[in-house]
Design an enzyme around this catalytic site. Structure first.
Site, short mmCIF file in Angstrom:
data_model
loop_
_atom_site.label_atom_id
_atom_site.label_comp_id
_atom_site.label_asym_id
_atom_site.label_seq_id
_atom_site.Cartn_x
_atom_site.Cartn_y
_atom_site.Cartn_z
N CYS A 2 0.82 -1.21 0.00
CA CYS A 2 0.00 0.00 0.00
C CYS A 2 0.85 1.27 0.00
O CYS A 2 1.61 1.50 -0.92
CB CYS A 2 -1.01 -0.02 1.14
SG CYS A 2 -2.44 1.07 0.86
N SER A 15 -7.72 -0.29 0.08
CA SER A 15 -8.19 0.80 0.93
C SER A 15 -7.19 1.94 0.82
O SER A 15 -6.21 2.01 1.56
CB SER A 15 -8.31 0.33 2.39
OG SER A 15 -8.78 1.37 3.21
N HIS A 49 -4.17 -4.58 0.05
CA HIS A 49 -3.82 -5.16 1.35
C HIS A 49 -4.12 -6.65 1.32
O HIS A 49 -5.15 -7.09 1.81
CB HIS A 49 -4.63 -4.50 2.47
CG HIS A 49 -4.18 -3.12 2.83
ND1 HIS A 49 -3.10 -2.89 3.66
CD2 HIS A 49 -4.66 -1.91 2.48
CE1 HIS A 49 -2.95 -1.57 3.81
NE2 HIS A 49 -3.87 -0.97 3.10
N GLU A 108 -3.04 -8.90 3.12
CA GLU A 108 -3.06 -9.48 4.47
C GLU A 108 -4.38 -9.28 5.20
O GLU A 108 -4.63 -9.93 6.22
CB GLU A 108 -1.92 -8.88 5.31
CG GLU A 108 -2.19 -7.51 5.91
CD GLU A 108 -2.05 -6.34 4.94
OE1 GLU A 108 -2.15 -5.19 5.40
OE2 GLU A 108 -1.84 -6.57 3.73
#
Length: 333
Positions: free
Chosen positions: A142, A191, A234, A236
């Site tokens: 990110c 995001s 993301h 994860e």
């Protein structure tokens, strides 16, 4: 702090608990040393530790992971988070005294108008330069991905018209071992408020691996002595990560800490929940008060989000690359 992750280890706590790990005994089999540079904001600090530990565990199979946590010392922390980092994390200076097969670097919450004005910029750029020649591969996630390409090639990120927030279908655009055997499409959480342009990346020599019709570029890579892997999303994130962010932003809106009401995450809540949230939004726009968070409806996610399955496949391939003999052909070849 060092943890040894294997497939039989329970990872249930959002915090890293040192425990009694006998690092001197012979574990047998392959072992990789992975460092996590966790620069996420305080509310997400421990959750990020847990998410990457569980992801590596799911991807590792019988292979053991020697896992070290670090954080850039120049990232601003609350007293509680600072205590956690100081007591549970390894000192960043130890990074250069040990051999790491792979590194994962997260983003941080922006506090300056431009990335190169952030208080942690010098520490981060030194880390980027070190990782180029001292790891087999490094993942930049990110905001860390945006910061890395800005430092490496002066590629600036661009502000999006609206936040890219949700779970997006990402398709491979080239054959690469990193995405081999991954589910298609890859469902990846994004995001972010910014993006880097594909044209800027390709002109500078980066290779785009996956792309979303809605979210744009997802994964791209660049080969140095280390293979740098960049995620705009993301991978994860667990199933509830976007929900936590969305509820946090609603709370900030009601507390007048932000002026705009957050958009619904894309392809995330089921249709009934989206209808209930739309009614709630209409209500709070006319009656804005922090206490209204108590009236939020029950939330149900879509059944097809498949959180984590794409990431497990990607990280399995990444670990296989790290474990390969250094004389073997590079992953991209």
């Amino acid at each position: 702090m060092t943890l040894l992750i294997d497939r039989d280890q329970g990872i249930s706590s959002p915090a890293l608990v040192p425990g009694e790990v006998d690092l001197a005994r012979d574990h047998g089999g392959a072992e990789l040393t992975i460092g996590l540079i966790n620069n996420m904001p305080d509310p997400a600090l421990k959750a990020t530790e847990r998410q990457f530990m569980k992801l590596l565990q799911a991807a590792a199979g019988p292979r053991r992971i020697r896992f070290h946590c670090f954080s850039l010392p120049s990232v601003k922390r609350s007293p509680e988070a600072k205590w956690h980092v100081e007591s549970e994390y390894s000192d960043l200076a130890d990074l250069k005294r040990h051999k790491f097969d792979g590194l994962i670097v997260t983003g941080a919450e922006p506090v300056a108008p431009e990335l190169d004005q952030e208080p942690y910029w010098r520490d981060l750029t030194e880390l980027i330069d070190w990782a180029k020649v001292n790891t087999r591969s490094t993942i930049w996630s990110c905001l860390a991905a945006h910061a890395a390409v800005l430092h490496l090639d002066r590629i600036g990120r661009r502000r999006l018209p609206a936040k890219c927030h949700g779970i997006f279908d990402c398709e491979p655009v080239t054959d690469d071992a990193l995405t081999r055997a991954a589910p298609a499409p890859l469902k990846v959480s994004h995001s972010r408020l910014n993006e880097v342009a594909e044209s800027d990346l390709t002109q500078a020599g980066y290779q785009v691996l996956t792309r979303s019709a809605e979210a744009g570029i997802d994964i791209f890579v660049r080969q140095y002595a280390s293979r740098f892997v960049f995620f705009q999303g993301h991978p994860e994130y667990d199933a509830l990560s976007l929900q936590r962010e969305y509820l946090r932003d609603i709370g900030r809106y009601l507390a007048r800490e932000r002026e705009t009401y957050p958009h619904l995450p894309v392809s995330y809540f089921d249709a009934e929940t989206e209808e209930k949230l739309a009614r709630f939004e209409k209500r709070v726009r006319h009656q804005r008060h922090p206490a209204l968070t108590n009236d939020l409806p029950a939330l149900t996610l879509r059944a097809d989000i498949a959180a984590g399955s794409a990431a497990a496949a990607l990280f399995r391939n990444w670990l296989q690359y790290l474990a390969a003999d250094t004389k073997a052909p590079l992953l991209a070849r």
